[in-house]
Design a protein around this motif. Structure first.
Motif, short mmCIF file in Angstrom:
data_model
loop_
_atom_site.label_atom_id
_atom_site.label_comp_id
_atom_site.label_asym_id
_atom_site.label_seq_id
_atom_site.Cartn_x
_atom_site.Cartn_y
_atom_site.Cartn_z
N LEU A 61 0.81 -1.23 0.00
CA LEU A 61 0.00 0.00 0.00
C LEU A 61 0.84 1.27 0.00
N PRO A 62 1.89 1.41 0.83
CA PRO A 62 2.68 2.65 0.78
C PRO A 62 3.30 2.95 -0.59
N PRO A 63 3.92 1.97 -1.28
CA PRO A 63 4.43 2.29 -2.61
C PRO A 63 3.32 2.68 -3.59
N TYR A 64 2.18 2.01 -3.50
CA TYR A 64 1.07 2.33 -4.38
C TYR A 64 0.59 3.76 -4.15
N LEU A 65 0.39 4.13 -2.89
CA LEU A 65 -0.04 5.49 -2.58
C LEU A 65 1.00 6.52 -2.99
N THR A 66 2.27 6.21 -2.74
CA THR A 66 3.34 7.14 -3.11
C THR A 66 3.40 7.34 -4.62
N ILE A 67 3.31 6.27 -5.37
CA ILE A 67 3.32 6.38 -6.83
C ILE A 67 2.13 7.22 -7.31
N SER A 68 0.98 7.00 -6.72
CA SER A 68 -0.21 7.76 -7.12
C SER A 68 -0.04 9.25 -6.83
N ILE A 69 0.44 9.58 -5.64
CA ILE A 69 0.62 10.98 -5.27
C ILE A 69 1.68 11.65 -6.13
N VAL A 70 2.85 11.00 -6.26
CA VAL A 70 3.94 11.57 -7.06
C VAL A 70 3.52 11.69 -8.52
N ILE A 102 13.17 12.20 -6.20
CA ILE A 102 13.27 12.88 -4.90
C ILE A 102 11.93 12.84 -4.16
N LEU A 103 10.85 13.12 -4.86
CA LEU A 103 9.54 13.08 -4.23
C LEU A 103 9.21 11.68 -3.70
N THR A 104 9.52 10.67 -4.49
CA THR A 104 9.23 9.28 -4.09
C THR A 104 10.02 8.90 -2.84
N VAL A 105 11.30 9.21 -2.84
CA VAL A 105 12.15 8.84 -1.70
C VAL A 105 11.74 9.59 -0.44
N THR A 106 11.40 10.85 -0.56
CA THR A 106 11.04 11.63 0.63
C THR A 106 9.64 11.32 1.14
N GLN A 109 8.56 7.09 3.47
CA GLN A 109 8.54 6.83 4.91
C GLN A 109 7.30 7.45 5.58
N PRO A 110 6.97 8.71 5.34
CA PRO A 110 5.75 9.25 5.95
C PRO A 110 4.48 8.52 5.50
N VAL A 111 4.42 8.11 4.25
CA VAL A 111 3.24 7.37 3.77
C VAL A 111 3.15 6.02 4.48
N LYS A 112 4.27 5.32 4.62
CA LYS A 112 4.24 4.04 5.33
C LYS A 112 3.86 4.25 6.79
N GLY A 113 4.38 5.30 7.40
CA GLY A 113 3.99 5.61 8.78
C GLY A 113 2.50 5.86 8.92
#
Length: 133
Positions: A61-70, A102-106, A109-113
């Motif tokens: 879920l965190p990578p999926y959400l991060t990819i969607s946001i970025v 840069i957006l993905t890496v930053t 962690q907050p998305v997984k948290g």
């Protein structure tokens, strides 16, 4: 066999507060202890309140959400820049690939948290066995 209402009497956990604490990389229970030992490795238990956090199952879920946001951020910016300026393909590559990275890496962690905080708040995957909140 009858089920007593007291069997389900758990203290209510605030979903918003738990997610926000997770996004800040803090324990979803107390908001003070660290949530991560490494970049994406969740601590087994909070060093402040003792809440067990090893139950988390954030998985994909965190990578999926991060990819969607970025993706939404980068595509919107790319379309705005393309509408205003006529840049070469090389310039686009030099702008958007580093920005997306840069957006993905930053954000990971907050998305997984936040996902761990949500799981804790709704008592998923063993987070509801004992109530310390």
């Amino acid at each position: 066999m009858t089920v007593q209402a007291a069997d389900y009497d758990h203290a209510k956990r605030s979903i918003k507060q738990s997610i926000w604490r997770g996004v800040r990389c803090k324990c979803p229970s107390c908001g003070k202890g660290k949530l991560f030992t490494k970049w994406l490795k969740v601590v087994p238990e909070c060093n402040v309140c003792g809440e067990e956090l090893y139950h988390e199952r954030a998985q994909d879920l965190p990578p999926y959400l991060t990819i969607s946001i970025v993706g939404h951020i980068v595509v919107a910016l790319l379309m705005a820049v393309e509408a205003r300026w006529d840049l070469s393909l090389t310039v686009h590559l030099l702008i958007w690939i580093p920005l997306a990275t840069i957006l993905t890496v930053t954000m990971m962690q907050p998305v997984k948290g936040g996902v761990v905080g949500l799981q804790w708040a709704i008592r998923m995957f063993g987070f509801g066995n004992e109530d310390k909140a």
